[in-house]
Enzyme design. Structure first.
Site, PDB file in Angstrom:
ATOM      1  N   GLY A  55       0.839  -1.197   0.000  1.00 30.19           N
ATOM      2  CA  GLY A  55       0.000   0.000   0.000  1.00 30.19           C
ATOM      3  C   GLY A  55       0.862   1.230   0.000  1.00 30.19           C
ATOM      4  CB  CYS A  82       5.176  -4.188  -0.042  1.00 31.24           C
ATOM      5  SG  CYS A  82       5.946  -2.603  -0.353  1.00 31.24           S
ATOM      6  CE1 TYR A  83       1.503   1.042   5.493  1.00 32.36           C
ATOM      7  CE2 TYR A  83      -0.138  -0.666   5.907  1.00 32.36           C
ATOM      8  CZ  TYR A  83       0.414   0.571   6.200  1.00 32.36           C
ATOM      9  OH  TYR A  83      -0.115   1.335   7.210  1.00 32.36           O
ATOM     10  CG  HIS A 170       5.421  -5.677  -4.857  1.00 35.40           C
ATOM     11  ND1 HIS A 170       4.188  -5.518  -4.261  1.00 35.40           N
ATOM     12  CD2 HIS A 170       6.100  -4.532  -4.605  1.00 35.40           C
ATOM     13  CE1 HIS A 170       4.128  -4.347  -3.680  1.00 35.40           C
ATOM     14  NE2 HIS A 170       5.274  -3.721  -3.877  1.00 35.40           N
ATOM     15  CD  GLU A 172       2.377  -8.330  -5.348  1.00 36.21           C
ATOM     16  OE1 GLU A 172       3.200  -9.095  -4.798  1.00 36.21           O
ATOM     17  OE2 GLU A 172       2.120  -7.200  -4.909  1.00 36.21           O
ATOM     18  CG  ASP A 227     -15.830  -6.130 -18.689  1.00 32.08           C
ATOM     19  OD1 ASP A 227     -15.200  -7.064 -19.209  1.00 32.08           O
ATOM     20  OD2 ASP A 227     -15.316  -5.049 -18.375  1.00 32.08           O
ATOM     21  CE  LYS A 373     -12.264  -6.304 -21.119  1.00 29.48           C
ATOM     22  NZ  LYS A 373     -13.177  -5.308 -20.555  1.00 29.48           N
TER      23      LYS A 373
END
Ligand code: XMP
Length: 610
Positions: A55, A82-83, A170, A172, A227, A373
Site C-alpha cells: 500500500g 511490502c506494506y 512484490h 505478485e 464485461d 479481463k
C-alpha cells in the site's frame, strides 16, 4: 448444494498490485477474495490463509491504516507483502524506519534459509521487484531473516512456529522471478484445496446469484462490451431470461454503427429481450459546456442512474422487487479508488456515489467484480458467447466522451519553454526531436497516484525507429514532471513539420463526436484489415482540440496498446508505413489537421486520455 471452496484472503492496503495477488492465487487454482483492511477477526476465521497486501502509506504515519493484531493469533498462515511486511513487523514489536535509499524497481534477492515460503527455492539470488522507502530495522521476537537484498537485510522473514512470513518485495508481479513459486509455496503451507477453475467459478457464482437475488428480478445495463455481456449471460444462466431486464443505453458516445452491431451480437447469443434506450439528446444536453474529465465521468454515471430510475418508474418496477446488475470487473474498482486505501485515478461510470450507496444497501449484483479481463473472457467462452464478441477490444462505459478532449481555453504548461529547450539540448546530438509541449492535459497514473499533465509532441526525422522511440519516451516523462505523455507526429495536411499550432475550444457536441466516430471507424477497420487484432489489445482514437498549421481545426491521436489486465500497458509498435497511410486517410476527414501516435506506456499514461 454447491460445495464451497477453500479460500485465501487478500487484505487490501491500497497497492495497485493487491488485485494481482488475488489473481495469482486463482492461477494457482485456489479461490481468493479481496477484503478491506477493517475486516473483522470473525470474518477472517473462514480463510485458509491470509495475505496482507502492499500500500502507499508509511506505517509510521499517524493516520496509517492498520490491522487488528489478533489476526496473528488466529493460527492461520499469513504472508505480509511490502506494506504488509512492515505492518506485521511493527505490530508484533519490531521496528520500521525511513530507509536510506529505498528500493525502486529490480533488485537481487538472496535466499538465506530454505525454509517456509522459500523452501522450494534454491540457495541463490533471484531478480525481484521492490518499491518502498521505509525499511524494517529490527525484527520482532520469534522471527528470523530468511532472505535479503543489497539494500535491505530484512527482505524476507519468517516465524516458522506461527506460520507467519513477510517479504519486502512484490512476489505478485511478473518481474519477480521466483514470485509465483513463493506464492505457490505459501498456498502449500495453507493446505488450501486447489479446486478453483473457471468452470468451478461459474457454478459457484450461479449458486451465489440465486441466493443473493432471491425472488427479485435484475435490471442490468448492457454496454455491448465483453464485461456486461458476460455478466448478463451468467445472470441468464442463474435466473433465466424472464427475470432480467437488460437495457442498452445509446448515449450518443458509441462507435459508428455500434448500437446495431451489438443488437445483432446479442441476438446471436440468444438474448431476446434487449431494450434499447435512446438517450443521445439527454446526454448532449447534460454535458453542454462541460470540460473537466472527472466532471464528464460523474455526469455520465449519474445520468445512467437517472435513466435507470426513469425507466424503472415508467415500467413501474418496484424497487423492493428489483436489484441492479453490473458487469464491473476488478480494475474498475481499484482505479476508481474504490478500495479503501487506494488513490483515485479516475471514476469509472459504475463507481459513482449513488452506485456506491446501492452497493452499501446490498441492492446491486456484480458477478465479475473480482475478475480480470482475461478471466472474464474465459468465462464468456465457457458460457458460449460468440467468439467475435468475447474477443472484442474493451470499450469504456462513457465511450467516446472520454476520448473527445474538451477545452474552454488553452492550458499552457508554465514550464513548456524550459522543457522544450532541455530536450533540444539533450537529444540534439542524436536528432532534432522538434519538441512541443501542448497546452492541453490528459490523465495519467504514477506511483499509484493520478496525474493530469501535458502531452509532449515530438517529430523526429527517423520516426519509425521503434527502438529509439521506446527508449526516449519514458526518459522524457520520468525527467519532466509537467509531462505525462509523449506523442509522435504521423501526418499533417500541408507540411512535414509543425510550423504553428493553436487550440480550438470545444465541449462534447454532436459534430465533434461525429468527427471522432469517422476517424475511429477508419482505425478499427485498419486494425481488422491488417490483422493487428492479436497484437493490439485496445486502440482508443482520441480527438484533441489542437489545430496544427491551421486555425479552428482539430487533431487525432492513435493509441494502440498491448496489455493483459489493463493495469499496465505498453504502446504497440505497428508498421509505421501503414500507419502513415492510415494517417493520410484520417486527414481527409473535414476539420482534422493532424494525426499523432501515442508513445506512452501505462504508467505513466493511462490507456484512455481522460
Ligand atoms: P485506463 O484509461 O484507466 O483504462 O488505463 C483501463 C481500462 O479500463 C477502461 N475504462 C473503462 N471501462 N468504464 C469501463 O467500463 C469506464 O468508465 C472506463 N474508463 C476506462 C479502458 O478503456 C481500459 O480498457
Amino acid at each position: 448444494m454447491e460445495e464451497s471452496f477453500d479460500k485465501i484472503a487478500v487484505i487490501d492496503f491500497g497497492s495497485q498490485f493487491a488485485h494481482l495477488l488475488a489473481n495469482r492465487i486463482r492461477r494457482l487454482k485456489v479461490y481468493s477474495e479481496i477484503l478491506p483492511s477493517d475486516v473483522s477477526i470473525e470474518q477472517l476465521r473462514a480463510y485458509k490463509g491470509i495475505i496482507i497486501s502492499g500500500g502507499p502509506a508509511s506505517v509510521n504515519a499517524p493516520s496509517a491504516p492498520t490491522l487488528d493484531p489478533r489476526i496473528y493469533d488466529l493460527g492461520i498462515p499469513i504472508l505480509g507483502v511490502c506494506y504488509g511486511h512492515q505492518l506485521t513487523m511493527k505490530l508484533l514489536g519490531g521496528e520500521v524506519q525511513k530507509g536510506v535509499v529505498g528500493e525502486y524497481g529490480l533488485t537481487k534477492f538472496e535466499v538465506i534459509k530454505k525454509v517456509g515460503i522459500l523452501k522450494n527455492l534454491k540457495l541463490q539470488t533471484y531478480q525481484v521487484y521492490a518499491s518502498h522507502f521505509d525499511t524494517v530495522s529490527k525484527l520482532p521476537s520469534g522471527f528470523s531473516v530468511i532472505g535479503s537484498t543489497p539494500d535491505d537485510s530484512f527482505s524476507a522473514t519468517a516465524n516458522l512456529a506461527k506460520n507467519i512470513y513477510t517479504v519486502q518485495f512484490h512476489p505478485e508481479v511478473t518481474h519477480t522471478e521466483c514470485g509465483l513459486k513463493i506464492l505457490d509455496t505459501f498456498v502449500e503451507l495453507t493446505r488450501a484445496k486447489r479446486d478453483w477453475s473457471i468452470e468451478a467459478f461459474i457454478n459457484q457464482e450461479i449458486a451465489s446469484i440465486i441466493e443473493k437475488v432471491g425472488d427479485k428480478k435484475v435490471f442490468l445495463f448492457i454496454s455491448g462490451g465483453v464485461d456486461s455481456s458476460v455478466a448478463y449471460m451468467l445472470l441468464v444462466k442463474a435466473l433465466g431470461e424472464e427475470r432480467i431486464y437488460a437495457m442498452y443505453v445509446d448515449t450518443g458516445f458509441m462507435r459508428q454503427g455500434e448500437t446495431e452491431e451489438i443488437q445483432q451480437f446479442l441476438r446471436q447469443a440468444g438474448v431476446k429481450n434487449l431494450h434499447v434506450y435512446d438517450a443521445k439528446e439527454a446526454y448532449f444536453k447534460a454535458l453542454k459546456d462541460v470540460y473537466d474529465p472527472e466532471q464528464k465521468r460523474k455526469i455520465i454515471g449519474d445520468k445512467f442512474l437517472e435513466i435507470q430510475r426513469q425507466v424503472a418508474s415508467e415500467l413501474k418496477l418496484n424497487s423492493d422487487e428489483w436489484i441492479l446488475g453490473q458487469g464491473t470487473i476488478y480494475p474498475d474498482t481499484i482505479e476508481s479508488g474504490g478500495t479503501k486505501n487506494a488513490d483515485k485515478i479516475k471514476t469509472h461510470h459504475n463507481r459513482v456515489p449513488e452506485i456506491e450507496a446501492l452497493i452499501r444497501q446490498g441492492k446491486i449484483i456484480e458477478p465479475l467484480k473480482e475478475l480480470y479481463k482475461d478471466e472474464v473472457r474465459s468465462v464468456g467462452e465457457k458460457l458460449g458467447l460468440p467468439d467475435k464478441m468475447v474477443h472484442r477490444h474493451p470499450f469504456p462505459g462513457p465511450g467516446l466522451a472520454v476520448r473527445c478532449l474538451c477545452l474552454e481555453e488553452p492550458f499552457p504548461d508554465p514550464e513548456a519553454e524550459q522543457v522544450e529547450k532541455a530536450i533540444k539540448q539533450e537529444w540534439s546530438q542524436e536528432q532534432d526531436l522538434q519538441p512541443v509541449v501542448l497546452p492541453i492535459r490528459s490523465v495519467g497514473v504514477q506511483g499509484d497516484e493520478r496525474t493530469y499533465r501535458h502531452p509532449l509532441l515530438i517529430n523526429p526525422i527517423f520516426k519509425h525507429e521503434w527502438n529509439y522511440l521506446r527508449e526516449i519516451s519514458p526518459k522524457i516523462t520520468n525527467r519532466f514532471k509537467s509531462v505525462n505523455r509523449v506523442i509522435l507526429l504521423v501526418a499533417t495536411k500541408n507540411s512535414e513539420k509543425v510550423e504553428s499550432f493553436s487550440v480550438t475550444p470545444g465541449y462534447l457536441t454532436k459534430e465533434r463526436i461525429l468527427k471522432l466516430q469517422k476517424a475511429d471507424k477508419l482505425v478499427m477497420n485498419f486494425i481488422e484489415q491488417e490483422d493487428f487484432e492479436n497484437k493490439v489489445w485496445q486502440c482508443p482514437t482520441v480527438l484533441l482540440p489542437i489545430s496544427i498549421n491551421s486555425k479552428g481545426q482539430e487533431s487525432i491521436v492513435l493509441r494502440p496498446v498491448s496489455s493483459t489486465e489493463a493495469m499496465t500497458a505498453n504502446f504497440t509498435e505497428l508498421d509505421f508505413e501503414k500507419v502513415r497511410e492510415l494517417g493520410k486517410e484520417i486527414l481527409a476527414i473535414p476539420g482534422i489537421s493532424a494525426v499523432f501516435y501515442d508513445l506512452t506506456n501505462k504508467p505513466p499514461g493511462t490507456i484512455e486520455w481522460e
